[in-house]
Design an enzyme around this catalytic site. Structure first.
Site, PDB file in Angstrom:
ATOM      1  N   VAL A   6       0.665  -1.275   0.041  1.00 21.65           N
ATOM      2  CA  VAL A   6      -0.069  -0.085  -0.019  1.00 21.65           C
ATOM      3  C   VAL A   6       0.970   1.324  -0.050  1.00 21.65           C
ATOM      4  O   VAL A   6       1.635   1.486   0.804  1.00 21.65           O
ATOM      5  CB  VAL A   6      -0.955   0.006   1.289  1.00 21.65           C
ATOM      6  CG1 VAL A   6      -1.823   1.430   1.227  1.00 21.65           C
ATOM      7  CG2 VAL A   6      -1.908  -1.123   1.269  1.00 21.65           C
ATOM      8  N   CYS A   7       0.429   2.027  -0.801  1.00 13.66           N
ATOM      9  CA  CYS A   7       1.094   3.581  -0.765  1.00 13.66           C
ATOM     10  C   CYS A   7       0.024   4.339  -1.060  1.00 13.66           C
ATOM     11  O   CYS A   7      -1.165   4.192  -1.188  1.00 13.66           O
ATOM     12  CB  CYS A   7       2.080   3.390  -1.828  1.00 13.66           C
ATOM     13  SG  CYS A   7       1.571   3.661  -3.713  1.00 13.66           S
ATOM     14  N   ALA A   8       0.266   5.836  -1.175  1.00 17.58           N
ATOM     15  CA  ALA A   8      -0.552   6.693  -1.387  1.00 17.58           C
ATOM     16  C   ALA A   8      -1.459   6.552  -2.693  1.00 17.58           C
ATOM     17  O   ALA A   8      -2.726   6.896  -2.757  1.00 17.58           O
ATOM     18  CB  ALA A   8      -0.049   8.284  -1.120  1.00 17.58           C
ATOM     19  N   GLY A  10      -0.393   4.539  -5.392  1.00 14.17           N
ATOM     20  CA  GLY A  10      -0.097   2.983  -6.006  1.00 14.17           C
ATOM     21  C   GLY A  10       1.012   3.100  -7.014  1.00 14.17           C
ATOM     22  O   GLY A  10       1.038   2.162  -7.728  1.00 14.17           O
TER      23      GLY A  10
END
Length: 115
Positions: A6-8, A10
């Site tokens: 997961v990141c801010a 993608g």
């Protein structure tokens, strides 16, 4: 094992997921790794055994852990230098450590112990 990265937005999670998927494949492991975003997390959690959280989302770690807990999903905050793990082996070692030892993984050859 199903690994959600997961990141801010993608983008960086896509690179990490791809690298860890390749590292698992190279070891003969049938692990899946897929990218998600902070916004897609509530839906993506249902399909994950482990969530790797981008270092830039450290502010959201407690909330992510709360959302993951009822599902029995392990959450790992990735270190700031994880994007230097170009072959995914270090990230795969983090998964192994998070799930209590080998997690079905053979020892990571040439991987230095993590602090």
């Amino acid at each position: 094992m199903r690994i959600l990265v997961v990141c801010a937005a993608g983008a960086s999670s896509t690179f990490v997921a791809q690298r860890v998927r390749h590292a698992a494949h190279d070891r003969g492991l049938s692990y899946s790794a897929f990218a998600g975003t902070e916004r897609s997390l509530p839906i993506d959690l249902d399909a994950a055994d482990v969530v790797l959280v981008g270092p830039h989302l450290s502010h959201a770690l407690e909330r992510i852990e709360r959302e993951a807990a009822p599902r029995g999903t392990t959450v790992v905050l990735l270190p700031h230098d994880i994007f230097q793990d170009l072959d995914g082996t270090r990230t795969l070692a983090l998964v192994r450590d998070a799930v209590g030892g080998s997690g079905g993984l053979p020892p990571a050859a040439g991987t230095a112990p993590l602090p």
